[in-house]
Design a protein around this motif. Structure first.
Motif, PDB file in Angstrom:
ATOM      1  N   ALA A 180      -5.348   2.812  10.180  1.00 13.25           N
ATOM      2  CA  ALA A 180      -4.016   2.870  10.783  1.00 13.25           C
ATOM      3  C   ALA A 180      -3.214   4.145  10.547  1.00 13.25           C
ATOM      4  O   ALA A 180      -2.263   3.980  11.102  1.00 13.25           O
ATOM      5  CB  ALA A 180      -4.215   1.880  10.081  1.00 13.25           C
ATOM      6  N   GLY A 181      -3.284   4.712   9.521  1.00 12.62           N
ATOM      7  CA  GLY A 181      -2.238   6.206   8.985  1.00 12.62           C
ATOM      8  C   GLY A 181      -2.272   5.092   8.443  1.00 12.62           C
ATOM      9  O   GLY A 181      -1.391   6.743   7.927  1.00 12.62           O
ATOM     10  N   LEU A 182      -2.255   4.299   7.346  1.00 13.45           N
ATOM     11  CA  LEU A 182      -1.636   4.691   5.893  1.00 13.45           C
ATOM     12  C   LEU A 182      -1.804   5.127   5.182  1.00 13.45           C
ATOM     13  O   LEU A 182      -1.297   5.658   3.988  1.00 13.45           O
ATOM     14  CB  LEU A 182      -1.056   3.137   5.829  1.00 13.45           C
ATOM     15  CG  LEU A 182      -1.185   1.682   6.677  1.00 13.45           C
ATOM     16  CD1 LEU A 182      -1.466   0.326   6.235  1.00 13.45           C
ATOM     17  CD2 LEU A 182      -0.055   1.767   7.186  1.00 13.45           C
ATOM     18  N   THR A 183      -3.273   5.869   5.189  1.00 16.44           N
ATOM     19  CA  THR A 183      -4.026   6.552   4.533  1.00 16.44           C
ATOM     20  C   THR A 183      -4.828   8.217   5.331  1.00 16.44           C
ATOM     21  O   THR A 183      -5.057   7.528   5.910  1.00 16.44           O
ATOM     22  CB  THR A 183      -4.824   5.887   2.838  1.00 16.44           C
ATOM     23  OG1 THR A 183      -4.120   4.208   2.467  1.00 16.44           O
ATOM     24  CG2 THR A 183      -5.561   6.634   2.191  1.00 16.44           C
ATOM     25  N   GLU A 184      -4.190   8.827   4.653  1.00 19.97           N
ATOM     26  CA  GLU A 184      -4.725   9.974   4.686  1.00 19.97           C
ATOM     27  C   GLU A 184      -6.127  10.690   4.419  1.00 19.97           C
ATOM     28  O   GLU A 184      -5.864  10.542   2.972  1.00 19.97           O
ATOM     29  CB  GLU A 184      -3.636  11.606   4.488  1.00 19.97           C
ATOM     30  CG  GLU A 184      -2.536  11.593   5.893  1.00 19.97           C
ATOM     31  CD  GLU A 184      -3.987  11.422   7.004  1.00 19.97           C
ATOM     32  OE1 GLU A 184      -3.847  12.996   7.685  1.00 19.97           O
ATOM     33  OE2 GLU A 184      -2.846  10.851   8.145  1.00 19.97           O
ATOM     34  N   PRO A 185      -7.340  10.719   5.019  1.00 21.45           N
ATOM     35  CA  PRO A 185      -8.463  11.479   4.164  1.00 21.45           C
ATOM     36  C   PRO A 185      -8.187  12.374   4.227  1.00 21.45           C
ATOM     37  O   PRO A 185      -7.476  13.342   4.097  1.00 21.45           O
ATOM     38  CB  PRO A 185      -9.499  11.065   5.676  1.00 21.45           C
ATOM     39  CG  PRO A 185      -8.382  11.075   6.951  1.00 21.45           C
ATOM     40  CD  PRO A 185      -7.422  10.720   6.208  1.00 21.45           C
ATOM     41  N   ASP A 186      -9.009  13.284   2.792  1.00 24.13           N
ATOM     42  CA  ASP A 186      -9.509  13.926   2.457  1.00 24.13           C
ATOM     43  C   ASP A 186     -10.208  15.123   3.211  1.00 24.13           C
ATOM     44  O   ASP A 186      -9.866  15.880   3.633  1.00 24.13           O
ATOM     45  CB  ASP A 186      -9.890  14.196   1.164  1.00 24.13           C
ATOM     46  CG  ASP A 186      -9.751  13.348  -0.085  1.00 24.13           C
ATOM     47  OD1 ASP A 186      -7.926  13.576   0.240  1.00 24.13           O
ATOM     48  OD2 ASP A 186     -10.340  13.107  -0.773  1.00 24.13           O
ATOM     49  N   GLY A 187     -10.978  14.503   3.722  1.00 22.17           N
ATOM     50  CA  GLY A 187     -11.643  15.304   4.964  1.00 22.17           C
ATOM     51  C   GLY A 187     -12.340  14.037   5.988  1.00 22.17           C
ATOM     52  O   GLY A 187     -12.703  13.094   6.073  1.00 22.17           O
ATOM     53  N   GLY A 188     -12.672  15.082   7.046  1.00 20.70           N
ATOM     54  CA  GLY A 188     -12.982  14.161   8.283  1.00 20.70           C
ATOM     55  C   GLY A 188     -11.913  14.138   9.515  1.00 20.70           C
ATOM     56  O   GLY A 188     -11.079  14.607   9.327  1.00 20.70           O
ATOM     57  N   GLY A 214      -2.713  13.458  10.807  1.00 20.44           N
ATOM     58  CA  GLY A 214      -1.681  13.992  10.645  1.00 20.44           C
ATOM     59  C   GLY A 214      -0.878  12.815  11.826  1.00 20.44           C
ATOM     60  O   GLY A 214       0.407  12.753  11.538  1.00 20.44           O
ATOM     61  N   SER A 215      -1.366  11.978  12.225  1.00 21.54           N
ATOM     62  CA  SER A 215      -0.226  11.142  13.114  1.00 21.54           C
ATOM     63  C   SER A 215       0.255   9.720  12.871  1.00 21.54           C
ATOM     64  O   SER A 215      -0.917   8.874  12.007  1.00 21.54           O
ATOM     65  CB  SER A 215      -1.046  10.678  14.377  1.00 21.54           C
ATOM     66  OG  SER A 215      -0.826   9.663  15.122  1.00 21.54           O
ATOM     67  N   PRO A 216       1.301  10.091  12.023  1.00 20.06           N
ATOM     68  CA  PRO A 216       2.237   8.309  11.350  1.00 20.06           C
ATOM     69  C   PRO A 216       1.466   6.570  12.231  1.00 20.06           C
ATOM     70  O   PRO A 216       1.350   7.654  13.586  1.00 20.06           O
ATOM     71  CB  PRO A 216       3.630   8.664  11.564  1.00 20.06           C
ATOM     72  CG  PRO A 216       3.524   9.191  13.078  1.00 20.06           C
ATOM     73  CD  PRO A 216       2.267  10.205  13.294  1.00 20.06           C
ATOM     74  N   PRO A 217       1.436   6.033  11.055  1.00 25.18           N
ATOM     75  CA  PRO A 217       1.145   4.535  11.776  1.00 25.18           C
ATOM     76  C   PRO A 217       1.570   4.076  12.623  1.00 25.18           C
ATOM     77  O   PRO A 217       1.409   3.700  13.109  1.00 25.18           O
ATOM     78  CB  PRO A 217       0.989   3.931  10.775  1.00 25.18           C
ATOM     79  CG  PRO A 217       2.380   4.936   9.417  1.00 25.18           C
ATOM     80  CD  PRO A 217       1.684   5.733  10.029  1.00 25.18           C
ATOM     81  N   GLU A 218       2.791   4.418  13.115  1.00 23.68           N
ATOM     82  CA  GLU A 218       3.723   3.733  13.819  1.00 23.68           C
ATOM     83  C   GLU A 218       3.108   4.929  15.329  1.00 23.68           C
ATOM     84  O   GLU A 218       3.675   4.388  16.737  1.00 23.68           O
ATOM     85  CB  GLU A 218       5.559   3.770  13.485  1.00 23.68           C
ATOM     86  CG  GLU A 218       5.466   5.567  14.022  1.00 23.68           C
ATOM     87  CD  GLU A 218       5.898   5.837  12.691  1.00 23.68           C
ATOM     88  OE1 GLU A 218       5.204   5.676  11.785  1.00 23.68           O
ATOM     89  OE2 GLU A 218       6.527   7.191  12.181  1.00 23.68           O
ATOM     90  N   LYS A 219       2.558   6.074  15.549  1.00 20.17           N
ATOM     91  CA  LYS A 219       2.149   6.226  17.001  1.00 20.17           C
ATOM     92  C   LYS A 219       0.500   6.186  17.213  1.00 20.17           C
ATOM     93  O   LYS A 219      -0.109   6.688  18.242  1.00 20.17           O
ATOM     94  CB  LYS A 219       2.215   7.867  16.553  1.00 20.17           C
ATOM     95  CG  LYS A 219       3.823   8.157  16.042  1.00 20.17           C
ATOM     96  CD  LYS A 219       3.971   9.394  17.708  1.00 20.17           C
ATOM     97  CE  LYS A 219       6.004   9.538  17.561  1.00 20.17           C
ATOM     98  NZ  LYS A 219       5.930  10.073  16.381  1.00 20.17           N
TER      99      LYS A 219
END
Lengths: 364, 299
Positions: free
Chosen positions: A56-64, A75-80
């Motif tokens: 959903a983009g609410l949490t950024e992964p550390d890798g992958g 890096g794309s925010p949830p609203e996008k």
């Protein structure tokens, strides 16, 4: 993997995530085909909700990487993102009416008023809540809030709908009904659903594919039938359909079956073309409904135990039997009739095709 | 009280014996309110229509003179000044207090405790002593001027003390904690999943803040406004201390009329008008911001 890469809508590539130096996701790689109902199944703390939040983009992964329709979402925010979420707590806006809640996504995009009116009412009709448009969330029951949350999340016509234990707060009867309705809705809309639950029955009832998670890793994935019939690990066998897990050493291998010996007795299992040698220490999984029970030992292939009693629940009789080495095997039967008394010594057996070898990869 | 005769008694109800006397419990409350709230208020209203006599006393006689007197330019000005100061104080408190309370509410538990402690520390000393602190800071040869002179920011000392800005600084300083705590309390109660839901539905960070966070913390802001506006209408010792005798607020005027001026009826009339105007302002505020339907209201 019938159609490899055909219509893959979402791909996760080696996703990792830690919170405060505790690794929550340890490399999740997953592809989801368009229109599938995929369930992330696992006990609490296995990382399933974190996976949803990363999609959903609410949490950024550390890798992958997260690829939605082939595009990297990093890096794309949830609203996008063309992905919407049904939150576990529903997260309905308390200061808005049902109508305003469902209309929110359209309103902030500046959609024409009449168009909003039409689409919101359509959406509410889809979940049979047209009559509640003017109510506030506080006036609704848990099941009704659930419906509104679903209507709200679908109004943007997302490519992928993420559902985080949406039925967790409902009672059993309502759960069953909502399972059926959700599945029907998903089929009609053709939207890809990614559904998080810890309930194996829910996963089996609703999913096209189940992704079984354990400690931040994918334990096994496949159709419900594949996981039920061919669990690859003892964890998968026990988590999905609560199979019995038994250990023994291979003594004879022939015709796609293997004979195992342990201090409990001898057992048969199918080999599924696994490379086996006599003397290998093996683990098998067998489901309670496939286990036969008798007072006399069957020639060659049975284990001995003592009946511990029985309990009746959900139309099924569960009979725990304690084996010589202390392992408990649970036999299940339809109905309530059972001829054996607690404390009686019995012999258990099963057809070789009902027992599957598990945990083969884990051993060196 | 006795209309329950026709209603069949519930099992066990009779065991307590006789009539229901639970209403007796609230009697002390009513008596207290009557004696110490309503009584004095009515007494004040009554005095405001009485006639002043030479010396400290007054004579019971219905007159509107006390109110007519307020039309004098000196007093009108005094009211205008009071409102201006109260409004500026409240506005500055909102501008400083809301962000402070908001960010405080979003901190981790440890930092929340530290920030809360920092807000509470001033309350451990008398407010008068704290005001003297401001005197030392702001006076012509005070700490602030020395610092600014040393830094070369200014060439000659600023005359802040005994001016409107000094009073404003003092008022904002005294009332800011109430605004911060009111906002903090409502931010603390925020369900942040709602903001995530808004983002998920397509709202940018700013849009989600405006439509969800601000809206849901409005009751806190509202309480903060009331908690700062109402006292700032009456606080007079800050203006007296930091404003010299240049800034006369209604509060100081009332105090003056009660003591030196020895005109109790006029003081009562001033107090009554002040209370009515404050209520009117709050009513207008609620009307304009449409917050009356929100929960957590003080009024």
């Amino acid at each position: 993997m019938e159609k490899e890469d055909a219509g893959v809508i979402l791909e996760l590539r080696d996703i990792t995530k830690s919170y405060d130096n505790v690794s929550v996701l340890k490399g999740i790689t997953l592809s989801v085909r368009e229109g599938d109902f995929v369930t992330l199944l696992g006990s609490s703390g296995c990382g399933k909700t974190t996976i949803l939040r990363i999609i959903a983009g609410l949490t950024e992964p550390d890798g992958g990487q997260v690829l939605l329709e082939g595009r990297d979402m990093c890096g794309s925010p949830p609203e996008k993102r063309n992905v919407n979420t049904v939150f576990q707590s529903y997260a309905l806006f308390p200061h808005m009416t049902v109508f305003q809640n469902v209309a929110y996504a359209l309103k902030i995009r500046g959609v024409d008023k009449r168009e909003i009116e039409r689409r919101v009412m359509d959406s509410l009709a889809m979940v049979q809540m047209e009559g509640s448009a003017k109510k506030t969330p506080a006036m609704l029951s848990g099941g009704q809030r659930q419906r509104i949350a679903i209507a709200r999340s679908l109004i943007n016509r997302p490519k992928v709908l993420l559902l985080d234990e949406p039925l967790g707060a409902l009672d059993l009867q309502l759960r069953r009904q909502m399972q059926y309705e959700l599945k029907k809705l998903q089929k009609n809309l053709g939207t890809t659903f990614i559904y998080v639950t810890h309930d194996q029955e829910e996963a089996i009832n609703m999913s096209d594919r189940i992704v079984l998670l354990r400690d931040g890793r994918i334990e096994q994935q496949g159709t419900p039938n594949e996981i039920y019939d061919r669990p690859r690990t003892s964890y998968a066998a026990q988590f999905v359909g609560s199979a019995n897990v038994l250990h023994g050493d291979a003594v004879r291998i022939e015709d796609g079956r293997v004979l195992l010996r342990s201090m409990n007795g001898t057992m048969l299992a199918r080999t599924d073309a696994l490379p086996l040698r006599e003397g290998d220490a093996l683990t098998l999984a067998v489901r309670g409904e496939n286990i036969g029970i008798g007072r006399e030992p069957k020639e060659g292939t049975c284990v001995r135990g003592v009946v511990e009693g029985n309990t009746f629940a959900g139309g099924m009789l569960r009979i725990p039997v304690r084996l010589e080495d202390g392992t408990e095997v649970v036999i299940t039967r339809q109905g309530i009739h059972f001829d054996f008394a607690a404390g009686e010594t019995v012999y258990l057996d099963w057809p070789p095709e009902a027992a599957v070898l598990v945990d083969r990869e884990a051993k060196p | 009280m006795s209309g329950n005769a026709a209603v069949p008694a519930l099992p066990g109800a009779g065991k307590r014996g006789g009539r229901d006397r639970r209403w007796l419990c609230v009697v002390p409350l009513y008596v207290f309110t009557l004696l110490f709230v309503l009584g004095p208020a009515l007494y004040m209203v009554a005095i405001s229509f009485a006639k002043n006599t030479a010396g400290t006393g007054f004579r019971w006689a219905f007159t509107l003179d006390n109110f007519a007197k307020m039309r004098d330019g000196v007093y009108v000005n005094c009211f205008r000044e009071s409102f201006r100061l109260a409004l500026s104080t409240t506005a500055l408190n909102v501008l400083i207090g809301y962000p402070y309370g908001y960010f405080m509410g979003r901190l981790g538990a440890r930092w929340k405790r530290i920030m809360m402690f920092l807000i509470m520390v001033p309350f451990l000393t008398s407010s008068l002593i704290r005001l003297y602190g401001w005197l030392i800071l702001l006076q012509a040869k005070g700490v602030l001027n020395k610092l600014l002179l040393a830094l070369g920011v200014i060439d000659e000392p600023l005359k802040i003390l005994y001016s409107y800005p000094a009073v404003l600084i003092g008022m904002v300083y005294a009332l800011l904690p109430f605004m911060i705590l009111a906002v903090y309390t409502s931010v603390e109660k925020m369900d942040w999943t709602l903001v995530e839901a808004a983002r998920d539905l397509g709202a940018t960070r700013a849009k989600a803040f405006a439509t969800i966070t601000l809206r849901l913390t409005l009751p806190g802001l509202m309480s903060g406004v009331i908690l700062t506006f109402v006292p700032s209408m009456g606080l007079f010792f800050i203006a007296d201390l930091l404003g010299g005798n240049k800034i006369v607020l209604v509060g100081s005027l009332i105090q003056d009329q009660m003591t030196r001026g020895a005109n109790q009826p006029f003081a009562a009339a001033l107090a009554l008008v002040l209370a009515l105007m404050t209520t009117l302002m709050l009513w207008l505020y609620r009307k304009v911001t449409h917050t009356s339907e929100l929960e957590g209201m003080l009024l």
